[in-house]
Motif scaffolding. Structure first.
Motif, PDB file in Angstrom:
ATOM      1  N   PHE A 119       0.829  -1.202   0.000  1.00 45.34           N
ATOM      2  CA  PHE A 119       0.000   0.000   0.000  1.00 45.34           C
ATOM      3  C   PHE A 119       0.862   1.250   0.000  1.00 45.34           C
ATOM      4  O   PHE A 119       1.859   1.339   0.719  1.00 45.34           O
ATOM      5  N   MET A 120       0.494   2.209  -0.843  1.00 49.26           N
ATOM      6  CA  MET A 120       1.125   3.526  -0.856  1.00 49.26           C
ATOM      7  C   MET A 120       0.045   4.577  -0.633  1.00 49.26           C
ATOM      8  O   MET A 120      -0.997   4.553  -1.302  1.00 49.26           O
ATOM      9  N   SER A 121       0.286   5.479   0.293  1.00 53.29           N
ATOM     10  CA  SER A 121      -0.665   6.564   0.520  1.00 53.29           C
ATOM     11  C   SER A 121      -0.675   7.491  -0.689  1.00 53.29           C
ATOM     12  O   SER A 121       0.156   7.378  -1.601  1.00 53.29           O
ATOM     13  N   SER A 122      -1.600   8.429  -0.700  1.00 57.78           N
ATOM     14  CA  SER A 122      -1.687   9.398  -1.789  1.00 57.78           C
ATOM     15  C   SER A 122      -0.363  10.137  -1.968  1.00 57.78           C
ATOM     16  O   SER A 122       0.142  10.270  -3.087  1.00 57.78           O
ATOM     17  N   ASP A 123       0.232  10.588  -0.871  1.00 58.16           N
ATOM     18  CA  ASP A 123       1.503  11.320  -0.937  1.00 58.16           C
ATOM     19  C   ASP A 123       2.638  10.418  -1.414  1.00 58.16           C
ATOM     20  O   ASP A 123       3.499  10.842  -2.191  1.00 58.16           O
ATOM     21  N   GLU A 124       2.651   9.182  -0.946  1.00 59.76           N
ATOM     22  CA  GLU A 124       3.706   8.246  -1.348  1.00 59.76           C
ATOM     23  C   GLU A 124       3.606   7.907  -2.829  1.00 59.76           C
ATOM     24  O   GLU A 124       4.626   7.804  -3.528  1.00 59.76           O
ATOM     25  N   LEU A 125       2.377   7.737  -3.325  1.00 58.81           N
ATOM     26  CA  LEU A 125       2.188   7.443  -4.741  1.00 58.81           C
ATOM     27  C   LEU A 125       2.613   8.635  -5.594  1.00 58.81           C
ATOM     28  O   LEU A 125       3.257   8.469  -6.636  1.00 58.81           O
ATOM     29  N   ALA A 126       2.280   9.840  -5.150  1.00 60.13           N
ATOM     30  CA  ALA A 126       2.670  11.048  -5.881  1.00 60.13           C
ATOM     31  C   ALA A 126       4.189  11.168  -5.946  1.00 60.13           C
ATOM     32  O   ALA A 126       4.752  11.522  -6.995  1.00 60.13           O
ATOM     33  N   ALA A 127       4.868  10.871  -4.840  1.00 68.29           N
ATOM     34  CA  ALA A 127       6.332  10.948  -4.803  1.00 68.29           C
ATOM     35  C   ALA A 127       6.951   9.913  -5.738  1.00 68.29           C
ATOM     36  O   ALA A 127       7.935  10.194  -6.433  1.00 68.29           O
ATOM     37  N   ARG A 128       6.383   8.713  -5.752  1.00 71.86           N
ATOM     38  CA  ARG A 128       6.903   7.665  -6.635  1.00 71.86           C
ATOM     39  C   ARG A 128       6.711   8.049  -8.090  1.00 71.86           C
ATOM     40  O   ARG A 128       7.583   7.818  -8.940  1.00 71.86           O
ATOM     41  N   GLU A 129       5.573   8.654  -8.394  1.00 71.28           N
ATOM     42  CA  GLU A 129       5.295   9.093  -9.759  1.00 71.28           C
ATOM     43  C   GLU A 129       6.328  10.133 -10.210  1.00 71.28           C
ATOM     44  O   GLU A 129       6.833  10.074 -11.334  1.00 71.28           O
ATOM     45  N   ARG A 130       6.657  11.075  -9.327  1.00 71.94           N
ATOM     46  CA  ARG A 130       7.645  12.110  -9.679  1.00 71.94           C
ATOM     47  C   ARG A 130       9.020  11.497  -9.915  1.00 71.94           C
ATOM     48  O   ARG A 130       9.728  11.860 -10.856  1.00 71.94           O
ATOM     49  N   SER A 131       9.412  10.559  -9.069  1.00 69.89           N
ATOM     50  CA  SER A 131      10.708   9.899  -9.207  1.00 69.89           C
ATOM     51  C   SER A 131      10.778   9.112 -10.503  1.00 69.89           C
ATOM     52  O   SER A 131      11.782   9.161 -11.231  1.00 69.89           O
ATOM     53  N   TYR A 132       9.723   8.405 -10.817  1.00 70.40           N
ATOM     54  CA  TYR A 132       9.662   7.594 -12.032  1.00 70.40           C
ATOM     55  C   TYR A 132       9.730   8.486 -13.270  1.00 70.40           C
ATOM     56  O   TYR A 132      10.437   8.178 -14.242  1.00 70.40           O
ATOM     57  N   ALA A 133       9.004   9.610 -13.231  1.00 70.86           N
ATOM     58  CA  ALA A 133       8.987  10.531 -14.366  1.00 70.86           C
ATOM     59  C   ALA A 133      10.367  11.106 -14.624  1.00 70.86           C
ATOM     60  O   ALA A 133      10.772  11.282 -15.783  1.00 70.86           O
ATOM     61  N   LYS A 134      11.111  11.386 -13.582  1.00 74.57           N
ATOM     62  CA  LYS A 134      12.449  11.956 -13.723  1.00 74.57           C
ATOM     63  C   LYS A 134      13.383  10.995 -14.463  1.00 74.57           C
ATOM     64  O   LYS A 134      14.117  11.383 -15.371  1.00 74.57           O
ATOM     65  N   VAL A 135      13.324   9.714 -14.082  1.00 74.07           N
ATOM     66  CA  VAL A 135      14.174   8.702 -14.719  1.00 74.07           C
ATOM     67  C   VAL A 135      13.813   8.542 -16.188  1.00 74.07           C
ATOM     68  O   VAL A 135      14.677   8.551 -17.074  1.00 74.07           O
ATOM     69  N   TRP A 136      12.521   8.413 -16.483  1.00 78.81           N
ATOM     70  CA  TRP A 136      12.108   8.110 -17.850  1.00 78.81           C
ATOM     71  C   TRP A 136      12.139   9.326 -18.757  1.00 78.81           C
ATOM     72  O   TRP A 136      12.271   9.184 -19.982  1.00 78.81           O
ATOM     73  N   ALA A 137      12.038  10.517 -18.213  1.00 78.94           N
ATOM     74  CA  ALA A 137      12.190  11.719 -19.038  1.00 78.94           C
ATOM     75  C   ALA A 137      13.577  11.740 -19.670  1.00 78.94           C
ATOM     76  O   ALA A 137      13.739  12.093 -20.848  1.00 78.94           O
ATOM     77  N   LYS A 138      14.582  11.330 -18.902  1.00 76.17           N
ATOM     78  CA  LYS A 138      15.955  11.289 -19.409  1.00 76.17           C
ATOM     79  C   LYS A 138      16.113  10.221 -20.482  1.00 76.17           C
ATOM     80  O   LYS A 138      16.718  10.467 -21.541  1.00 76.17           O
ATOM     81  N   ILE A 139      15.545   9.023 -20.240  1.00 80.00           N
ATOM     82  CA  ILE A 139      15.646   7.933 -21.216  1.00 80.00           C
ATOM     83  C   ILE A 139      14.945   8.312 -22.513  1.00 80.00           C
ATOM     84  O   ILE A 139      15.464   8.074 -23.612  1.00 80.00           O
ATOM     85  N   ILE A 140      13.775   8.919 -22.412  1.00 78.03           N
ATOM     86  CA  ILE A 140      13.015   9.309 -23.600  1.00 78.03           C
ATOM     87  C   ILE A 140      13.762  10.381 -24.383  1.00 78.03           C
ATOM     88  O   ILE A 140      13.852  10.340 -25.614  1.00 78.03           O
ATOM     89  N   GLN A 141      14.337  11.339 -23.667  1.00 77.07           N
ATOM     90  CA  GLN A 141      15.096  12.402 -24.333  1.00 77.07           C
ATOM     91  C   GLN A 141      16.308  11.841 -25.064  1.00 77.07           C
ATOM     92  O   GLN A 141      16.588  12.202 -26.210  1.00 77.07           O
ATOM     93  N   GLU A 142      17.016  10.936 -24.403  1.00 75.56           N
ATOM     94  CA  GLU A 142      18.215  10.348 -25.009  1.00 75.56           C
ATOM     95  C   GLU A 142      17.869   9.470 -26.211  1.00 75.56           C
ATOM     96  O   GLU A 142      18.707   9.267 -27.098  1.00 75.56           O
ATOM     97  N   SER A 143      16.654   8.950 -26.250  1.00 74.55           N
ATOM     98  CA  SER A 143      16.246   8.091 -27.373  1.00 74.55           C
ATOM     99  C   SER A 143      15.988   8.892 -28.644  1.00 74.55           C
ATOM    100  O   SER A 143      15.935   8.327 -29.745  1.00 74.55           O
ATOM    101  N   GLY A 144      15.809  10.194 -28.486  1.00 76.65           N
ATOM    102  CA  GLY A 144      15.492  11.027 -29.635  1.00 76.65           C
ATOM    103  C   GLY A 144      14.025  10.976 -30.030  1.00 76.65           C
ATOM    104  O   GLY A 144      13.647  11.483 -31.084  1.00 76.65           O
ATOM    105  N   TYR A 145      13.191  10.395 -29.183  1.00 79.26           N
ATOM    106  CA  TYR A 145      11.764  10.260 -29.495  1.00 79.26           C
ATOM    107  C   TYR A 145      11.109  11.639 -29.560  1.00 79.26           C
ATOM    108  O   TYR A 145      11.306  12.480 -28.686  1.00 79.26           O
ATOM    109  N   GLN A 146      10.312  11.864 -30.611  1.00 76.53           N
ATOM    110  CA  GLN A 146       9.587  13.107 -30.775  1.00 76.53           C
ATOM    111  C   GLN A 146       8.100  12.884 -30.467  1.00 76.53           C
ATOM    112  O   GLN A 146       7.488  11.985 -31.041  1.00 76.53           O
ATOM    113  N   PRO A 147       7.532  13.691 -29.561  1.00 80.42           N
ATOM    114  CA  PRO A 147       6.100  13.543 -29.240  1.00 80.42           C
ATOM    115  C   PRO A 147       5.242  13.608 -30.488  1.00 80.42           C
ATOM    116  O   PRO A 147       5.497  14.409 -31.380  1.00 80.42           O
ATOM    117  N   ASN A 148       4.242  12.728 -30.539  1.00 81.59           N
ATOM    118  CA  ASN A 148       3.375  12.714 -31.722  1.00 81.59           C
ATOM    119  C   ASN A 148       2.148  13.591 -31.515  1.00 81.59           C
ATOM    120  O   ASN A 148       1.904  14.100 -30.462  1.00 81.59           O
TER     121      ASN A 148
END
Length: 329
Positions: free
Chosen positions: A300-329
C-alpha cells in the motif's frame, strides 16, 4: 360496499401505487448513485483488467456499495484518462492505471487531453511490478542470449517485437536492447497486452515486451517464455529468469507502479475513505496472494507516497526518452 367507500379505496390504492413507484424510483436512483466505476484503459483479458476486477470485488464490501470495472481501451489508456478528467469529483469514478497512462503518455504525446498533475489526484498505490521480455512458444530460443543470436543468424539482425502501446516503456526498452546488442528491432504497437498476447500465442509475432502480470500465466503454462526482467533483483514468481542488469543492460532499475486515481477536486474525506477501502482490500491474504501470483509486489502507498513515486519515475524516464530522440506525436 357503498359507492363512497369504493371511491375512497380506489383513491387510496392509486396513492399507494404512486408512493410505491416514487419509493422504487428513489431507491433505484440511490443504488445508481452508490455505484463506483473503476476505469481501465485496456481491453478485458489483460493484466490491468484482471487487477481491477480483483479490487472491485472486495472494495464493494469495504465501501458497502457496488463497484464495477469500466473498460475504455484505446490510445494506451488515453481514452480512459480523458474520461476520468471529465468525471465528477465525487469519488464514484476512479482510474486504475500503471505508469504508462499517468507518467509516460504525457511525455510522448503533444496533446494527450489531460495533465496528470492538474487533472488527477492519487488515491492510493497498490503495487509495483516489472516489465519483461518474452519470446513466443514457436521461437526455439530458450534464453535472452539465444534470442539475440537467433535474430542475428536467421534475420540478419532484423526482428519485430510486440509492445502493448506506442510511446511506452516497452518501446524504449526495445530500442535500448536493439542498440546494446547490435540489432535492428522494430517495436510493433498493439491496443493493449491482450491482443499482443493473442498474436504471441498464435506465433504471429516472435517476441514481446509487457508487464509480468501480462505474461505470467502463459509463462507458467509454457506457452511463452519470459527470458529477462527489469528491476534490481529476480522475481519470486520466476526466479530462473535473469534481470536485464545481469545481462548488461543498466538503467532500468526504477520499476513501474499500479495506482488508483480520482478526478482533481475530489474531497479529502472521500479520498481517505477510498484509500482505506483499498488498503483493507489488498491486506486480505487471498487478495494479496492473487496479486502476488500475477507477479506484483503488493504494498500500500498513501496518496503522498504514490505522488512521490510518480515524480521519481517521471524523472528517470524523461531522461531515457530524451536520449532516445523520441519526438512527441
Amino acid at each position: 360496499m357503498s359507492r363512497f367507500r369504493r371511491t375512497w379505496l380506489q383513491h387510496s390504492l392509486r396513492a399507494a401505487l404512486a408512493l410505491g413507484a416514487t419509493f422504487s424510483l428513489g431507491l433505484g436512483n440511490a443504488q445508481a448513485a452508490s455505484t463506483t466505476k473503476i476505469l481501465v484503459g485496456f481491453p478485458a483479458g489483460g493484466g490491468s483488467d484482471a487487477i481491477a476486477r480483483i479490487l472491485a470485488e472486495r472494495m464493494q464490501i469495504e465501501l458497502g456499495s457496488n463497484v464495477v470495472v469500466d473498460n475504455k481501451p484505446g490510445a494506451g489508456g488515453q481514452i480512459a484518462a480523458q474520461a476520468l478528467k471529465a468525471a465528477a469529483p465525487d469519488g464514484q469514478t476512479l482510474f486504475l492505471s500503471h505508469d504508462h497512462s499517468i507518467t509516460i503518455l504525457p511525455m510522448v504525446t503533444r496533446n494527450p487531453g489531460y495533465d496528470s498533475a492538474k487533472d488527477f489526484v492519487p488515491v492510493a498505490g497498490i503495487a509495483t511490478f516489472v516489465n519483461a521480455f518474452a519470446v513466443s512458444g514457436g521461437t526455439t530460443a530458450k534464453t535472452f542470449q539465444a534470442y539475440v543470436a537467433q535474430v542475428k543468424q536467421q534475420g540478419g539482425g532484423k526482428g519485430v517485437v510486440g509492445i502493448p502501446a506506442p510511446g511506452s516503456v516497452p518501446q524504449f526498452l526495445v530500442q535500448v536492447i536493439a542498440r546494446k546488442n547490435g540489432l535492428d528491432l522494430v517495436a510493433v504497437p498493439y491496443r493493449g497486452s491482450a491482443p499482443m498476447m493473442s498474436d504471441m500465442l498464435g506465433n504471429q509475432i516472435p517476441a514481446g515486451v509487457a508487464s509480468i502480470p501480462d505474461f505470467i500465466e502463459n509463462h507458467k503454462a509454457g506457452k511463452v517464455r519470459v527470458v529477462a526482467v527489469m528491476g534490481t533483483q529476480r522475481q519470486a514468481s520466476m526466479p530462473e529468469v535473469p534481470t536485464l542488469a545481469e545481462l548488461g543492460l543498466s538503467g532500468f532499475e526504477e520499476v513501474p507502479f499500479y495506482g488508483v486515481f480520482a478526478p482533481a477536486g475530489t474531497p479529502k474525506a472521500t479520498l481517505d475513505k477510498l484509500a482505506l477501502a483499498i488498503q483493507k482490500t489488498i491486506a486480505q491474504p487471498d487478495v494479496r496472494d492473487k496479486l502476488t501470483t500475477m507477479g506484483l509486489s503488493v504494498g500500500f502507498m498513501s496518496s503522498d507516497e504514490l505522488a512521490a513515486r510518480e515524480r521519481s519515475y517521471a524523472k528517470v524516464w524523461a531522461k531515457i526518452i530524451q536520449e532516445s530522440g523520441y519526438q512527441p506525436n
